[in-house]
Design a protein around this motif. Structure first.
Motif, PDB file in Angstrom:
ATOM      1  N   ALA A 105     -23.749 -15.818 -78.668  1.00 31.18           N
ATOM      2  CA  ALA A 105     -24.126 -17.223 -78.450  1.00 31.18           C
ATOM      3  C   ALA A 105     -24.497 -17.887 -79.774  1.00 31.18           C
ATOM      4  CB  ALA A 105     -25.283 -17.305 -77.461  1.00 31.18           C
ATOM      5  N   ARG A 106     -25.224 -17.173 -80.616  1.00 26.70           N
ATOM      6  CA  ARG A 106     -25.591 -17.735 -81.917  1.00 26.70           C
ATOM      7  C   ARG A 106     -24.366 -17.849 -82.823  1.00 26.70           C
ATOM      8  NH1 ARG A 106     -30.984 -13.856 -82.417  1.00 26.70           N
ATOM      9  NH2 ARG A 106     -32.212 -14.992 -80.847  1.00 26.70           N
ATOM     10  N   GLY A 107     -23.519 -16.808 -82.792  1.00 22.54           N
ATOM     11  CA  GLY A 107     -22.315 -16.848 -83.607  1.00 22.54           C
ATOM     12  C   GLY A 107     -21.371 -17.962 -83.208  1.00 22.54           C
ATOM     13  N   ARG A 108     -21.243 -18.159 -81.904  1.00 23.52           N
ATOM     14  CA  ARG A 108     -20.347 -19.218 -81.427  1.00 23.52           C
ATOM     15  C   ARG A 108     -20.876 -20.595 -81.795  1.00 23.52           C
ATOM     16  NH1 ARG A 108     -17.217 -19.392 -75.710  1.00 23.52           N
ATOM     17  NH2 ARG A 108     -16.287 -21.461 -75.899  1.00 23.52           N
ATOM     18  N   PRO A 140     -13.840 -28.041 -87.677  1.00 22.55           N
ATOM     19  CA  PRO A 140     -13.447 -29.398 -87.285  1.00 22.55           C
ATOM     20  C   PRO A 140     -12.576 -29.371 -86.030  1.00 22.55           C
ATOM     21  CG  PRO A 140     -12.028 -28.632 -89.045  1.00 22.55           C
ATOM     22  CD  PRO A 140     -13.018 -27.522 -88.787  1.00 22.55           C
ATOM     23  N   ILE A 141     -13.163 -28.947 -84.917  1.00 25.69           N
ATOM     24  CA  ILE A 141     -12.405 -28.863 -83.667  1.00 25.69           C
ATOM     25  C   ILE A 141     -12.843 -29.965 -82.723  1.00 25.69           C
ATOM     26  CG2 ILE A 141     -12.029 -26.392 -83.903  1.00 25.69           C
ATOM     27  CD1 ILE A 141     -14.131 -25.902 -81.819  1.00 25.69           C
ATOM     28  N   ALA A 142     -11.945 -30.373 -81.856  1.00 33.77           N
ATOM     29  CA  ALA A 142     -12.195 -31.486 -80.953  1.00 33.77           C
ATOM     30  C   ALA A 142     -13.194 -31.091 -79.859  1.00 33.77           C
ATOM     31  CB  ALA A 142     -10.881 -31.946 -80.326  1.00 33.77           C
ATOM     32  N   ILE A 173     -12.675 -22.976 -76.520  1.00 37.00           N
ATOM     33  CA  ILE A 173     -11.969 -22.685 -77.766  1.00 37.00           C
ATOM     34  C   ILE A 173     -10.460 -22.736 -77.575  1.00 37.00           C
ATOM     35  CG2 ILE A 173     -11.550 -20.863 -79.484  1.00 37.00           C
ATOM     36  CD1 ILE A 173     -14.491 -20.082 -79.176  1.00 37.00           C
ATOM     37  N   TYR A 174      -9.950 -22.258 -76.450  1.00 37.56           N
ATOM     38  CA  TYR A 174      -8.494 -22.319 -76.246  1.00 37.56           C
ATOM     39  C   TYR A 174      -8.085 -23.760 -75.954  1.00 37.56           C
ATOM     40  CZ  TYR A 174      -9.415 -21.958 -71.135  1.00 37.56           C
ATOM     41  OH  TYR A 174      -9.847 -22.153 -69.844  1.00 37.56           O
ATOM     42  N   ASP A 177      -8.127 -17.863 -77.024  1.00 39.66           N
ATOM     43  CA  ASP A 177      -9.450 -17.263 -77.209  1.00 39.66           C
ATOM     44  C   ASP A 177      -9.431 -15.926 -76.470  1.00 39.66           C
ATOM     45  OD1 ASP A 177     -12.081 -16.473 -77.208  1.00 39.66           O
ATOM     46  OD2 ASP A 177     -12.839 -18.187 -76.070  1.00 39.66           O
ATOM     47  N   MET A 178      -9.168 -14.851 -77.198  1.00 40.10           N
ATOM     48  CA  MET A 178      -9.052 -13.523 -76.591  1.00 40.10           C
ATOM     49  C   MET A 178     -10.340 -12.714 -76.761  1.00 40.10           C
ATOM     50  SD  MET A 178      -5.176 -12.896 -78.012  1.00 40.10           S
ATOM     51  CE  MET A 178      -4.824 -11.355 -77.170  1.00 40.10           C
ATOM     52  N   ARG A 179     -11.440 -13.402 -77.048  1.00 38.15           N
ATOM     53  CA  ARG A 179     -12.720 -12.732 -77.253  1.00 38.15           C
ATOM     54  C   ARG A 179     -13.717 -13.057 -76.151  1.00 38.15           C
ATOM     55  NH1 ARG A 179     -13.656  -8.207 -79.582  1.00 38.15           N
ATOM     56  NH2 ARG A 179     -11.845  -8.841 -80.805  1.00 38.15           N
TER      57      ARG A 179
END
Length: 545
Positions: A302-305, A313-315, A331-332, A347-349
């Protein structure tokens, strides 16, 4: 082999970068390392300590990102350029249709950057004209209305429907892994400068954008006995556990001049993988690694994400809102790149199950049902000639994790089992809905490769032949090549790896891929290239159907 730049040119690039780094960054053994947490304003003026980025650029939209040295509101000014690279004047001489084509700059005001987002902020620019190059100016205004320094960059929107659709892009993975960080002796992360020199229209980062689980020390002994020197900060000295430490990993990479120069003018489309949190993690895992005091992987993830989203710079990224906490975005996503190219980011994680031996008779998760259906639906609706799937894990490469398996493959060549059952559903669905010209691009394994999959060689046969291309690392230790699983009939057309744990020093074991989409999508040419710009492999695909 072909080379993107001559040896003299490469030497000059590295030498110039090394000189810049030596004068601007602290190095191993210096009295004080630059903090990853932003410093306060110089005097009363805010600065941009992490540069600027543009991301998820389509034919009509873009996301603009920057980070301030203190609290301030993000602003952007976009100047459209003509075919000669000059700003449109607005005097009628270069007047065209659409906002941004008549010479008037586009001015945008974004959100406040505060400590809640580590002083990062982004603006979503919508309704842009297609096939247009913009010069960008990003700056912050503090509470007194004083402007920060101005960050300058550029980007181009994707081709429009009436364009010939030609474009070029690069991809790679694995930045600052195995203890190999920013080394001024070699010019920093010079593989990014080599990618920038290709003048790509955009850049795909296939994951492991940071290595939160890999401490970066002042010095590291390379396999051949040479000593690698790193720029260091407090946040990268240990495994990341706190939100501050995760954020510090991202801001550390943005201290590198090569990365900042590339991101200022090449839009990025990124996904994440394991090292944004910790090695080979899955939801619900409890760590036994004694480096960690926080052992609950879900807490770390959760912190890493959150840190990853703040720095990408993602929508549709949502930051802290009043009283509700951080809300993760999906993410996908699909990035439309004109009439001949769609990019599907996986997003395969997030939905990945435990790393077992992969021999379950029932399907175990790698995509998750919602993502699987989204991908099939998007591929079915896509009218683009080429459909690129950016995967953060390879399909047929065996990636062991102790007694389990980290990737999709289970090291058995028979009928699909475990995670392979989800991949079988995807490949079969692509075939039966009549989707053509699907290409998988990935990284993760720290070497480059080209794989052709065909039912003629496979245990599972209900799919159409396709290609998978692998690239990376760009600034990490080298490994491989790995063995292949025969379930989906892969043929290794090419593979090349550096020495085990080899450093990025000479660039020969660091790789990225370049794709050139010909006008009207008539060809899709893939090159695998080392960090010096030397082309290792080329394959040109032609569309079917």
């Amino acid at each position: 082999m072909d080379s993107l730049t001559s040896p003299n040119r490469r030497t000059l690039l590295k030498g110039a970068a090394a000189a810049a780094l030596a004068t601007s960054l602290p190095v191993a053994g210096s009295a004080s390392a630059a903090p990853a947490t932003p410093p306060g304003p110089v005097g009363s003026r805010l600065t941009l300590p992490s540069g600027l980025q543009t991301g998820d650029v389509t034919s009509r939209s873009a996301v603009l990102w920057s980070r301030a040295s203190g609290a301030g509101r993000l602003h952007a000014v976009l100047h459209a350029l003509d075919s000669q690279g000059e700003r449109l004047t607005g005097n009628g001489r270069r007047r065209g249709k659409g906002r941004g084509h008549d010479g008037r700059p586009i001015t945008l005001r974004g959100p406040w950057a505060t400590a809640d987002t580590d002083f990062t902020a982004r603006i979503s620019a919508e309704g842009l004209p297609s096939g247009t190059t913009f010069e960008t100016e990003l700056f912050f205004e503090d509470e007194n209305g004083q402007r920060s320094e101005v960050g300058a960059g550029r980007f181009s929107t994707a081709p429009g429907k009436r364009s010939d659709g030609a474009q070029t892009f690069v991809w790679t993975a694995d930045t600052a892994g195995q203890g190999y960080g920013i080394n001024p002796d070699v010019g920093g992360m010079f593989g990014y400068e080599t990618m920038r020199s290709c003048s790509p229209d955009f850049f795909l980062h296939a994951g492991d954008t940071i290595y939160a689980d890999g401490p970066i020390a002042e010095t590291l002994e390379e396999p051949d006995g040479a000593v690698w020197r790193n720029v260091v900060t407090d946040e990268v000295a240990k495994v990341a556990e706190t939100l501050r430490e995760f954020r510090g990993r991202h801001s550390y990479n943005l201290m590198d001049e090569n990365i900042r120069a590339m991101y200022a003018e090449v839009p990025v489309i990124a996904t994440w993988d394991d090292h944004e949190t910790t090695n080979n993690w899955w939801s619900g895992e409890v760590l036994t690694d004694e480096q960690y005091t926080v052992r609950d992987v879900d807490t770390l993830a959760a912190r890493g994400r959150r840190a990853w989203q703040e720095y990408q710079p993602i929508a549709d990224v949502r930051a802290l809102s009043q009283g509700s906490g951080f809300e993760p975005t999906r993410i996908y996503r699909q990035i439309e790149r004109g009439p001949d190219l769609d990019v599907f980011v996986l997003d395969m994680r997030t939905h990945k199950g435990e790393n077992t031996d992969g021999l379950e008779q029932h399907a175990t998760s790698i995509f998750g049902e919602e993502q699987l259906q989204w991908l099939l639906h998007g591929l079915r609706r896509s009218k683009a000639t080429w459909k690129v799937i950016l995967a953060d894990l390879p399909l047929g490469i065996i990636v062991p994790d102790g007694e389990g398996q980290e990737s999709i493959s289970n090291a058995e060549n028979g009928a699909p089992l475990g995670r392979e059952l989800e991949l079988a559903r995807l490949l079969s669905g692509i075939k039966h809905q009549g989707t053509r010209n699907v290409v998988f691009l990935t990284g993760d394994v720290h070497y480059c490769a080209a794989h052709h999959y065909s039912p003629e060689r496979a245990a599972f046969t209900d799919f159409d032949p396709f290609w998978e291309f692998v690239a990376g690392p760009i600034n990490s230790g080298s490994f491989g090549p790995n063995e292949m699983d025969g379930t989906f009939g892969p043929r290794v057309d090419f593979q090349k790896a550096g020495p085990e744990m080899g450093s990025p020093r000479d660039g020969t074991g660091q790789f990225f891929g370049r794709v050139q989409v010909a006008p009207h999508g008539e060809e899709f040419t893939v090159e695998l290239i080392d960090a010096n710009g030397d082309v290792q492999y080329t394959r040109t695909l032609t569309p079917e159907g």
